[in-house]
Design a protein around this motif. Sequence first.
Motif, PDB file in Angstrom:
ATOM      1  N   UNK A 170       0.803  -1.213   0.000  1.00  0.00           N
ATOM      2  CA  UNK A 170       0.000   0.000   0.000  1.00  0.00           C
ATOM      3  C   UNK A 170       0.841   1.271   0.000  1.00  0.00           C
ATOM      4  N   UNK A 171       2.099   1.154   0.315  1.00  0.00           N
ATOM      5  CA  UNK A 171       2.845   2.369   0.617  1.00  0.00           C
ATOM      6  C   UNK A 171       4.091   2.484  -0.239  1.00  0.00           C
ATOM      7  N   UNK A 172       4.217   3.555  -0.991  1.00  0.00           N
ATOM      8  CA  UNK A 172       5.395   3.811  -1.802  1.00  0.00           C
ATOM      9  C   UNK A 172       5.971   5.170  -1.448  1.00  0.00           C
ATOM     10  N   UNK A 173       7.249   5.297  -1.523  1.00  0.00           N
ATOM     11  CA  UNK A 173       7.902   6.531  -1.157  1.00  0.00           C
ATOM     12  C   UNK A 173       7.427   7.675  -2.040  1.00  0.00           C
ATOM     13  N   UNK A 174       7.258   8.847  -1.464  1.00  0.00           N
ATOM     14  CA  UNK A 174       6.851  10.067  -2.142  1.00  0.00           C
ATOM     15  C   UNK A 174       5.423  10.023  -2.673  1.00  0.00           C
ATOM     16  N   UNK A 175       4.567   9.184  -2.130  1.00  0.00           N
ATOM     17  CA  UNK A 175       3.168   9.155  -2.540  1.00  0.00           C
ATOM     18  C   UNK A 175       2.423  10.336  -1.942  1.00  0.00           C
ATOM     19  N   UNK A 176       1.517  10.896  -2.726  1.00  0.00           N
ATOM     20  CA  UNK A 176       0.685  11.977  -2.230  1.00  0.00           C
ATOM     21  C   UNK A 176      -0.536  11.401  -1.552  1.00  0.00           C
ATOM     22  N   UNK A 177      -1.315  12.285  -0.905  1.00  0.00           N
ATOM     23  CA  UNK A 177      -2.544  11.839  -0.260  1.00  0.00           C
ATOM     24  C   UNK A 177      -3.479  11.218  -1.280  1.00  0.00           C
ATOM     25  N   UNK A 183       5.478   8.960   4.576  1.00  0.00           N
ATOM     26  CA  UNK A 183       6.053  10.312   4.552  1.00  0.00           C
ATOM     27  C   UNK A 183       7.189  10.490   5.547  1.00  0.00           C
ATOM     28  N   UNK A 184       7.059   9.881   6.713  1.00  0.00           N
ATOM     29  CA  UNK A 184       8.053  10.119   7.765  1.00  0.00           C
ATOM     30  C   UNK A 184       9.217   9.136   7.746  1.00  0.00           C
ATOM     31  N   UNK A 185       8.967   7.895   7.355  1.00  0.00           N
ATOM     32  CA  UNK A 185      10.019   6.874   7.394  1.00  0.00           C
ATOM     33  C   UNK A 185      10.677   6.676   6.044  1.00  0.00           C
ATOM     34  N   UNK A 186       9.904   6.743   4.965  1.00  0.00           N
ATOM     35  CA  UNK A 186      10.464   6.573   3.633  1.00  0.00           C
ATOM     36  C   UNK A 186      10.636   5.125   3.216  1.00  0.00           C
ATOM     37  N   UNK A 187       9.846   4.202   3.813  1.00  0.00           N
ATOM     38  CA  UNK A 187       9.925   2.804   3.386  1.00  0.00           C
ATOM     39  C   UNK A 187       9.409   2.681   1.959  1.00  0.00           C
ATOM     40  N   UNK A 188       9.916   1.717   1.217  1.00  0.00           N
ATOM     41  CA  UNK A 188       9.482   1.557  -0.172  1.00  0.00           C
ATOM     42  C   UNK A 188       8.139   0.855  -0.264  1.00  0.00           C
ATOM     43  N   UNK A 189       7.872  -0.065   0.685  1.00  0.00           N
ATOM     44  CA  UNK A 189       6.603  -0.796   0.684  1.00  0.00           C
ATOM     45  C   UNK A 189       6.243  -1.182   2.110  1.00  0.00           C
ATOM     46  N   UNK A 213      13.821   3.234   2.095  1.00  0.00           N
ATOM     47  CA  UNK A 213      13.988   2.429   0.898  1.00  0.00           C
ATOM     48  C   UNK A 213      13.813   0.935   1.104  1.00  0.00           C
ATOM     49  N   UNK A 214      13.539   0.509   2.345  1.00  0.00           N
ATOM     50  CA  UNK A 214      13.382  -0.921   2.635  1.00  0.00           C
ATOM     51  C   UNK A 214      11.917  -1.328   2.575  1.00  0.00           C
ATOM     52  N   UNK A 215      11.688  -2.628   2.511  1.00  0.00           N
ATOM     53  CA  UNK A 215      10.331  -3.181   2.547  1.00  0.00           C
ATOM     54  C   UNK A 215      10.022  -3.569   3.982  1.00  0.00           C
ATOM     55  N   UNK A 216       8.906  -3.070   4.502  1.00  0.00           N
ATOM     56  CA  UNK A 216       8.493  -3.351   5.879  1.00  0.00           C
ATOM     57  C   UNK A 216       7.344  -4.345   5.853  1.00  0.00           C
ATOM     58  N   UNK A 217       7.501  -5.466   6.556  1.00  0.00           N
ATOM     59  CA  UNK A 217       6.500  -6.524   6.540  1.00  0.00           C
ATOM     60  C   UNK A 217       6.026  -6.823   7.957  1.00  0.00           C
ATOM     61  N   UNK A 218       4.720  -6.757   8.174  1.00  0.00           N
ATOM     62  CA  UNK A 218       4.140  -7.217   9.436  1.00  0.00           C
ATOM     63  C   UNK A 218       3.857  -8.698   9.250  1.00  0.00           C
ATOM     64  N   UNK A 219       4.570  -9.533  10.002  1.00  0.00           N
ATOM     65  CA  UNK A 219       4.656 -10.956   9.688  1.00  0.00           C
ATOM     66  C   UNK A 219       4.528 -11.828  10.930  1.00  0.00           C
TER      67      UNK A 219
END
Length: 344
Positions: A19-26, A71-77, A112-118
Amino acid sequence: MSVYAFTKWRLVQHSITCLCHRNMTTTEVSTALRPFYFSVHPDLFGQYPQQRTTNENSLKLLSSYIENIQNTIGVSKIIWDCGWNEMHFRGCLQSFIALAEQNPEPMHILKGRVLVFAPFTGVSLDGHIMLYTGEVRHNWLDLIKKVRKYDEVLLRIPGFEKTVSQVLRDIKVVRRKFMPKILAGEYERQLQQLTTSLSDYHGLRGYPKHWPKSLSNYEIVVETEAGPLMVSPTGQFIVPSSCPGSLLVNFLSENMEEAAIRLKTYTTNKYVERSLREECMKQFHLESLHKDDNVTPDLMIECCKRMIQNKDKLHDLNNLQLNISTYYSVLSDGVVCIPWNFEL
């Protein structure tokens, strides 16, 4: 959350994992969440005002949490790889945001990293940051602070795979496409375990004389101690790291011919599959044509051939997003799933 909304969430869960990509707008975040909106949108609950209010608030919070993190962390996904519902997902996002606000310094490592809730905490073989959804935030923080050390393990792994290859006559050490998620450190130990077992065997007995001088045309996948010992449909030797050297050598001797046949068939089928997929895309004017990982090339080939043979019976497929699976379903993002052995 209503029963209907919960059911729909489980249906589309995998379609909104990234759901989350770096520099995405609202606006872009809202667009990414649109399939979920359509599934549990509050307007669908006009006759249930209380449930409607609950869902409306839930959607707003989920959207704001995702936007906050990107926006605050900058994770890629951000990937949700857990069987819990949307409420638990939202809770994890909220906990992570609080952790980041209280400990901003170490969070730069996640850029730039991928964050996974696993289901476990660690760094996966893919380099993804895995956070166990059942753990306290302090454990998440401990992992984040040690990410650089885990990255060092990732850098060592190719060397350990090469060692396995060398001790087994240059066999190719590969990883399965749909290999279960595993921590990098665990995989490193598995490679070491199998290397020791094979080295001990070779030092005492040597390999069979009828073996070819090189096994470079074969492929081996090293898996967990509880994994299977088998030849995969694609011709790979699937080997548990705990397999004794004598057992593995005998298994390879008995199955080399079969593995070679399967590997050759798989290689040939990949090209045939690609050609038939392109033909189906063209004839039916599909927007996309994909398949699940468990649909092997031979099954995909059969499916595409049946589609082409029954072109006159398959109407209104223009611009359809089609996914070949083992079941019938229409996902909330418009993707239509059909089994490879579909019936007309």
